[in-house]
Design an enzyme around this catalytic site. Structure first.
Site, PDB file in Angstrom:
ATOM      1  CG  ASP A 206      -1.818   7.483   0.603  1.00  0.00           C
ATOM      2  OD1 ASP A 206      -0.854   8.164   0.244  1.00  0.00           O
ATOM      3  OD2 ASP A 206      -2.885   7.423  -0.012  1.00  0.00           O
TER       4      ASP A 206
ATOM      5  CG  ASP B 215      -1.642   1.183   1.526  1.00  0.00           C
ATOM      6  OD1 ASP B 215      -2.347   1.621   0.612  1.00  0.00           O
ATOM      7  OD2 ASP B 215      -1.552   1.731   2.636  1.00  0.00           O
TER       8      ASP B 215
HETATM    9  P1  B16 Z   1      -6.949   9.952  -3.743  1.00  0.00           P
HETATM   10  P2  B16 Z   1      -3.804   3.922  -0.076  1.00  0.00           P
HETATM   11  C1  B16 Z   1      -5.769   5.720  -0.157  1.00  0.00           C
HETATM   12  O1  B16 Z   1      -4.473   5.332  -0.475  1.00  0.00           O
HETATM   13  C2  B16 Z   1      -5.808   6.503   1.128  1.00  0.00           C
HETATM   14  O2  B16 Z   1      -5.484   5.679   2.226  1.00  0.00           O
HETATM   15  C3  B16 Z   1      -7.200   7.036   1.348  1.00  0.00           C
HETATM   16  O3  B16 Z   1      -7.235   7.790   2.535  1.00  0.00           O
HETATM   17  C4  B16 Z   1      -7.586   7.907   0.138  1.00  0.00           C
HETATM   18  O4  B16 Z   1      -8.908   8.400   0.284  1.00  0.00           O
HETATM   19  C5  B16 Z   1      -7.493   7.064  -1.129  1.00  0.00           C
HETATM   20  O5  B16 Z   1      -6.176   6.553  -1.241  1.00  0.00           O
HETATM   21  C6  B16 Z   1      -7.839   7.849  -2.380  1.00  0.00           C
HETATM   22  O6  B16 Z   1      -6.857   8.829  -2.596  1.00  0.00           O
HETATM   23  O7  B16 Z   1      -7.944  10.965  -3.284  1.00  0.00           O
HETATM   24  O8  B16 Z   1      -5.542  10.486  -3.821  1.00  0.00           O
HETATM   25  O9  B16 Z   1      -7.379   9.259  -5.014  1.00  0.00           O
HETATM   26  O10 B16 Z   1      -3.733   3.883   1.419  1.00  0.00           O
HETATM   27  O11 B16 Z   1      -4.690   2.847  -0.687  1.00  0.00           O
HETATM   28  O12 B16 Z   1      -2.439   4.005  -0.727  1.00  0.00           O
HETATM   29 MG    MG Z   2      -2.772   3.180   3.395  1.00  0.00          MG
END
Ligand code: B16
Ligand code: MG
Length: 214
Positions: A10, A8
């Site tokens: 974030d 993953d």
């Molecule tokens: P975006 P991951 C996720 O990334 C985040 O954890 C989540 O908080 C966020 O809403 C989602 O990506 C969408 O992100 O707005 O940049 O498209 O943890 O799956 O890497």
């Molecule tokens: Mg994450």
């Protein structure tokens, strides 16, 4: 025998989870919704629009699809402003070494993020070339806890899900990894990660040798 590690982004490779929180909190404040780190746990790993829906639900706010699009776009603009400050030194300690050690062991590496900004983030961090495949929020229909993002990553690297391990910081992500039939290393301290096969406080605490114990 593990043949692939799927990361993953974030909260596992870099602290963009903090940027998501700050941007959502800024929007929540404008909407008069009280939003703390506790509520933010529910947003981790889920899509941008689902995150907005959770905030609106917390505030008891209903809105048109057009208005929701505007709010989601505004949040993303703030998020991207924060993201663009990222530098290679912002990778969590030990993660770069872990990725390199895994590569030496011929373990396939994939990135599987719900974020539509994932490519931008890994380019800024200078780690894009380390991954054999990158799957992001632009390529999937269902976000975590659905296993789609991880199954697609496994397919792209040509490894059966049962030989993959996922590194995840979000409850929704741990559930998605298990639903994909993969092993999971939970990253963080929240009790919500208990279902993972192993939990580490930070990704850098995991050593490539630890794969053997999974
Ligand atoms: P975006 P991951 C996720 O990334 C985040 O954890 C989540 O908080 C966020 O809403 C989602 O990506 C969408 O992100 O707005 O940049 O498209 O943890 O799956 O890497
Ligand atoms: Mg994450």
């Amino acid at each position: 025998m593990i043949q692939a590690c799927i990361f993953d982004l974030d909260g596992v490779i870099v602290d963009t989870a903090r940027f998501h929180f700050l941007a959502w909190q800024r929007l929540a404040r404008e909407l008069g919704v009280s939003f703390s780190e506790k509520e933010n746990e529910r947003l981790k790993g889920v899509s941008r629009m689902q995150s907005l829906e959770i905030i609106l639900e917390l505030g008891g706010i209903s809105a048109s699809d057009e208005q929701k699009e505007k709010w989601a776009t505004q949040k993303n603009q703030w998020f991207v402003e924060y993201v663009d400050t990222l530098l290679p030194k912002d990778i969590f300690p030990g993660v770069h070494k872990l990725l390199e050690d895994l590569k030496i062991k011929k373990i396939k590496l994939a990135l599987a993020s719900s974020s539509k900004n994932a490519q931008r983030v890994i380019k800024l961090l200078g780690i894009a070339s380390l991954f054999d495949a990158v799957v992001d929020g632009t390529m999937i229909k269902k976000s975590k806890p659905d296993p789609e993002v991880f199954l697609l990553a496994a397919q792209r690297i040509g490894v059966d899900p049962s030989y993959c391990v996922v590194f995840e910081d979000a409850e929704a992500g741990v559930e998605a990894a298990l639903a994909a039939g993969m092993k999971c290393v939970g990253v963080g301290q929240v009790t919500a990660l208990r279902k993972a096969h192993r939990v580490v406080v930070t990704t850098g605490d995991f050593r490539s040798e630890d794969l053997e114990g999974l």
